[in-house]
Design a protein around this motif. Structure first.
Motif, PDB file in Angstrom:
ATOM      1  N   MET A 415     101.498 -53.479  19.278  1.00 37.27           N
ATOM      2  CA  MET A 415     102.508 -52.578  18.747  1.00 37.27           C
ATOM      3  C   MET A 415     103.866 -53.172  19.009  1.00 37.27           C
ATOM      4  O   MET A 415     104.028 -54.022  19.877  1.00 37.27           O
ATOM      5  N   THR A 417     108.317 -52.440  18.713  1.00 34.25           N
ATOM      6  CA  THR A 417     109.485 -51.652  18.339  1.00 34.25           C
ATOM      7  C   THR A 417     110.476 -52.610  17.700  1.00 34.25           C
ATOM      8  O   THR A 417     110.517 -53.789  18.055  1.00 34.25           O
ATOM      9  N   GLY A 434     110.906 -47.096  16.272  1.00 29.44           N
ATOM     10  CA  GLY A 434     110.667 -46.772  17.673  1.00 29.44           C
ATOM     11  C   GLY A 434     111.506 -47.541  18.669  1.00 29.44           C
ATOM     12  O   GLY A 434     111.166 -47.603  19.852  1.00 29.44           O
ATOM     13  N   HIS A 435     112.591 -48.138  18.223  1.00 32.25           N
ATOM     14  CA  HIS A 435     113.393 -48.987  19.105  1.00 32.25           C
ATOM     15  C   HIS A 435     114.606 -48.214  19.637  1.00 32.25           C
ATOM     16  O   HIS A 435     115.119 -47.334  18.957  1.00 32.25           O
ATOM     17  N   GLY A 454     112.438 -43.924  14.091  1.00 34.34           N
ATOM     18  CA  GLY A 454     111.303 -43.947  13.168  1.00 34.34           C
ATOM     19  C   GLY A 454     110.092 -44.376  13.965  1.00 34.34           C
ATOM     20  O   GLY A 454     110.220 -44.741  15.133  1.00 34.34           O
ATOM     21  N   PRO A 455     108.917 -44.337  13.360  1.00 33.36           N
ATOM     22  CA  PRO A 455     107.694 -44.669  14.116  1.00 33.36           C
ATOM     23  C   PRO A 455     107.606 -46.150  14.516  1.00 33.36           C
ATOM     24  O   PRO A 455     108.171 -47.016  13.866  1.00 33.36           O
ATOM     25  N   LEU A 456     106.870 -46.373  15.594  1.00 33.83           N
ATOM     26  CA  LEU A 456     106.565 -47.726  16.072  1.00 33.83           C
ATOM     27  C   LEU A 456     105.818 -48.510  14.998  1.00 33.83           C
ATOM     28  O   LEU A 456     105.090 -47.924  14.205  1.00 33.83           O
ATOM     29  N   ALA A 459     101.403 -48.592  14.955  1.00 30.62           N
ATOM     30  CA  ALA A 459     100.882 -47.445  15.696  1.00 30.62           C
ATOM     31  C   ALA A 459     100.104 -46.471  14.812  1.00 30.62           C
ATOM     32  O   ALA A 459      99.047 -45.995  15.204  1.00 30.62           O
TER      33      ALA A 459
ATOM     34  N   GLY B  63     101.973 -47.619  24.203  1.00 30.77           N
ATOM     35  CA  GLY B  63     100.903 -48.239  23.423  1.00 30.77           C
ATOM     36  C   GLY B  63      99.545 -47.699  23.832  1.00 30.77           C
ATOM     37  O   GLY B  63      98.693 -47.416  22.984  1.00 30.77           O
ATOM     38  N   VAL B  66      99.071 -44.262  22.311  1.00 27.71           N
ATOM     39  CA  VAL B  66      98.819 -44.322  20.868  1.00 27.71           C
ATOM     40  C   VAL B  66      97.384 -44.750  20.598  1.00 27.71           C
ATOM     41  O   VAL B  66      96.670 -44.162  19.777  1.00 27.71           O
ATOM     42  N   LEU B  91     111.599 -41.280  25.360  1.00 27.81           N
ATOM     43  CA  LEU B  91     110.927 -42.454  24.792  1.00 27.81           C
ATOM     44  C   LEU B  91     109.902 -42.029  23.735  1.00 27.81           C
ATOM     45  O   LEU B  91     109.749 -42.685  22.713  1.00 27.81           O
ATOM     46  N   SER B  93     110.120 -39.466  21.771  1.00 28.92           N
ATOM     47  CA  SER B  93     110.783 -39.116  20.518  1.00 28.92           C
ATOM     48  C   SER B  93     111.449 -40.336  19.888  1.00 28.92           C
ATOM     49  O   SER B  93     111.466 -40.492  18.677  1.00 28.92           O
ATOM     50  N   LEU B  94     111.958 -41.239  20.752  1.00 27.81           N
ATOM     51  CA  LEU B  94     112.595 -42.462  20.259  1.00 27.81           C
ATOM     52  C   LEU B  94     111.630 -43.297  19.432  1.00 27.81           C
ATOM     53  O   LEU B  94     111.998 -43.931  18.446  1.00 27.81           O
ATOM     54  N   THR B  95     110.378 -43.296  19.852  1.00 31.12           N
ATOM     55  CA  THR B  95     109.390 -44.142  19.191  1.00 31.12           C
ATOM     56  C   THR B  95     108.627 -43.397  18.102  1.00 31.12           C
ATOM     57  O   THR B  95     107.694 -43.926  17.514  1.00 31.12           O
ATOM     58  N   GLY B  96     109.032 -42.166  17.857  1.00 27.95           N
ATOM     59  CA  GLY B  96     108.384 -41.409  16.795  1.00 27.95           C
ATOM     60  C   GLY B  96     107.039 -40.835  17.200  1.00 27.95           C
ATOM     61  O   GLY B  96     106.347 -40.240  16.385  1.00 27.95           O
ATOM     62  N   LEU B  97     106.655 -41.013  18.466  1.00 28.00           N
ATOM     63  CA  LEU B  97     105.347 -40.518  18.899  1.00 28.00           C
ATOM     64  C   LEU B  97     105.350 -39.007  19.068  1.00 28.00           C
ATOM     65  O   LEU B  97     104.323 -38.356  18.876  1.00 28.00           O
ATOM     66  N   ARG B 100     104.013 -37.361  16.196  1.00 28.47           N
ATOM     67  CA  ARG B 100     102.680 -37.742  15.745  1.00 28.47           C
ATOM     68  C   ARG B 100     101.565 -37.273  16.664  1.00 28.47           C
ATOM     69  O   ARG B 100     100.418 -37.175  16.231  1.00 28.47           O
TER      70      ARG B 100
END
Lengths: 543, 114
Positions: A415, A417, A434-435, A454-456, A459, B63, B66, B91, B93-97, B100
């Protein structure tokens, strides 16, 4: 009665008269000195008997009559036991003798003579020398990756314990022989040995020593010349000059052993005796072969290491991000510090790449999960993938979508970022996977963080990325960083985004290069002895 | 700075709760991966990772979460997280997790809603 007792002793016993000559020797002593009868012995002077031998102490220093314990007693001196390394000049046989002497006096205390007991300690000393040679080689061989120095040290171990002269020749890449090291016991004969070195055969196929060496190299079998005859000497010599040198050295024995690693012979070690008059035998072959085998492994390790280091450097070159190119209208500085050095490859999971499409510059900046070479290999995929993606759809969100697809096709659960930016004259288009967001610091110290998360990458199967268009004012800093910056561990807590923001605000209006230098120094100071994680950062401003 | 990591496992009829404590990063992620693999292979229909005791998580740790979510769904299990502290949530929310993954305030909430 006394004489009868002494006669059957296993130790050699001699008695020296006050006048200095040996007047008695028991059977063992006669055999030891090589005489059939006492009369035969008494016909020779002590000095002439001693001259039949090369006599040295255990450090290789010559000993004379005056050092013999019974002679010392005769001269009224104290006589400590003496350990002698004795080589029979005629046979070349090496022996170790321990001599202990005591004065024999009559009832009035008059000196009647000196009795000496000679103990043959050859077996013990030979084993001791062998153990020492192997132990010293075990200590020296792995100590350096400079195999020339290591081999020079090995020849110094072999001399004088094993032989008077030791040299090492290695087969070079072009199948030439190279004399890598040579040592001679006698400093006065070093010059000769050096000259012999100059005359060393440089072709395995050449005649003389080269011929013998060539055989040793091709068969991998040792060759021992216990007694080098005048004829052989002429054969061995490359030319008249070489022959004279060998004669001057008084070469007695020569032993060439292969230096083997697995099935390959990478060189040969030559041992020779001259002034010591020692004859090399089968026992020496065994020890020399062991020493040569160890030396060969050390050479091979050093060579392999050099090869690996070259591979590592090449790999590192291809995996590390390059310095940012000159981008019209933008001033850019970069910071890249991988934490781990794995297999001497100084790379990590952080990456960035600048690329251009129709005169517009793009930038991908990211962090692959995991560390070291494995992560770095995937960063190459991201960097090149971004370039390729940009050709078909030059938009940050489209580039991220393409990279997500590329990463999903990879084996494992990689994965990543990333931030993807398009750099225009007075604005950027930025998209995040995701960064950590970019920090924009205006000269008035106001701070903005963009874009929304935005998403990683890699992922989720059905991700989408949004773009934000952000105006960048004159002298406004755009700083991108990986989580290694904010996660840098200090003594009590991590560096964190608050501390980062404060630091960057203090640097508002400064050139990008200065900003990153200060950031690097701040992280160093903060981390102290705790060490740092992978860290990458870019600072940009318009000009 | 010292990094402690611990996983406490609680099982009941339907769910396994893995309460993780300390710092989840490259060095501790393997331990969690093994616990999660064990949980997914068990009879439990619901696997919960409780982040309340977690002090720190990095991208490698994310990771693991996920991957765990993906595996659990592949095996026909449900997967959920119990909300962690500010650094962890930031983190996520930053990574969009955060959008999801199934996230609740307590394990009971996830078990009840399953």
């Amino acid at each position: 009665m006394f004489t009868e007792l002494v006669e059957i002793l296993a130790e050699a016993v001699t008695v020296r008269a006050p006048e200095g000559e040996i007047v008695y020797a028991n059977r063992t002593a006669l055999a030891h000195l090589g005489f059939d009868s006492l009369d035969e012995l008494r016909q020779r002077s002590s000095q002439s008997i001693m001259d039949d031998y090369v006599v040295e102490d255990e450090h290789g220093q010559p000993l004379t009559m005056e050092d013999v314990p019974s002679v010392r007693l005769m001269h009224g001196n104290r006589a400590e036991p003496v350990l002698m390394r004795v080589v029979n000049r005629a046979t070349g046989e090496l022996r170790w003798d321990l001599l202990k002497a005591a004065a024999v006096r009559d009832d009035e205390g008059r000196f009647l003579g000196a009795m000496t007991v000679i103990e043959d300690v050859t077996a013990v000393k030979t084993a001791e020398v062998q153990t020492r040679v192997l132990a010293e080689s075990g200590r020296i061989l792995p100590s350096s990756l400079d195999y020339r120095q290591t081999l020079a040290n090995v020849t110094e171990i072999a001399v004088p314990s094993l032989a008077d002269y030791c040299s090492v020749d290695l087969v070079s890449e072009r199948n030439r022989l190279e004399r890598v090291a040579a040592t001679h016991h006698d400093p006065g004969l070093r010059r000769l040995a050096e000259e012999l070195r100059e005359l060393a055969p440089d072709q395995p196929s050449a005649g003389g020593v080269g011929g013998i060496m060539s055989r040793v190299l091709s068969t991998g079998t040792s060759e021992l010349y216990s007694e080098v005859t005048g004829e052989q000497l002429a054969d061995v010599a490359r030319d008249q000059h070489h022959l004279r040198l060998l004669q001057e050295l008084g070469l007695r024995s020569m032993l060439i052993v292969p230096m083997r690693v697995a099935a390959q012979t990478i060189g040969a070690m030559t041992l020779a005796t001259d002034q010591s008059r020692r004859r090399l035998g089968d026992g020496d072959v065994e020890l020399a072969e062991q020493l040569a085998r160890r030396a060969a492994v050390a050479v091979e390790n050093a060579r392999l290491h050099t090869k690996l280091a070259t591979v590592a450097a090449t790999l590192q070159q291809s995996l590390r991000p390059k310095d940012p190119p000159a981008i019209p209208g933008w001033e850019v500085a970069s910071l890249y510090r991988p934490a781990e050095i794995e297999q001497r490859i100084d790379v990590g999971g952080d990456f960035y790449e600048f690329f251009e499409s129709d005169g517009t510059w793009f930038l991908i900046f990211g962090d692959m999960t995991g560390k070291g070479v494995t992560a770095a290999a995937l960063t190459a995929l991201m960097r090149h993938g971004a370039r390729v993606a940009c050709r078909s759809d030059p938009a940050p969100s489209a580039i991220l979508a393409s990279l997500d697809e590329v990463l999903a096709q990879q084996a494992g659960d990689a994965m990543c970022t990333a931030l993807c930016l398009c750099l225009h004259a007075d604005h950027i288009v930025i998209s995040s996977a995701g960064h950590p967001p970019a920090m924009l610091i205006a000269p008035d110290r106001s701070v903005r963080e963009v874009p929304a998360a935005g998403p990683l990458l890699g992922a989720f199967p059905d991700s989408q990325w949004r773009e934000e268009t952000v105006r960048v004012g004159p002298d406004e800093l755009v700083v991108l960083y990986t989580d290694g910056v904010t996660e840098t561990p200090g003594t009590a807590e991590r560096f964190g985004s608050v501390r980062l923001q404060k630091l960057l605000c203090g640097l508002a209006g400064k050139p990008p290069a200065t900003v990153l230098e200060r950031l690097d120094a701040a992280l160093d100071a903060f981390a102290g002895r705790a060490g740092r994680d992978d860290v990458a950062a870019l600072a940009l401003r318009t000009r | 700075m010292q990094s402690h990591f611990r996983v406490d496992v609680q099982r009941n009829a339907h769910a396994i709760v893995l309460a993780i404590m300390g710092e989840l990063d490259l060095s501790s992620s393997t331990a969690l991966e093994e616990e999660i693999a064990g949980a997914i292979d068990s009879e439990a229909s619901l696997v919960i990772v409780d982040l309340r005791g977690l002090e720190f998580i990095d991208s490698t740790g994310l990771g693991v979460l996920v991957k765990a979510n993906q595996r659990a769904l592949d095996e026909g299990r449900s997967f959920g997280l119990v909300r962690g502290g500010s650094q962890v949530q930031r983190l996520l929310s930053l990574t969009g997790l955060a959008d999801r993954l199934k996230i609740a305030d307590t394990p009971e909430e996830l078990i009840g809603g399953d």
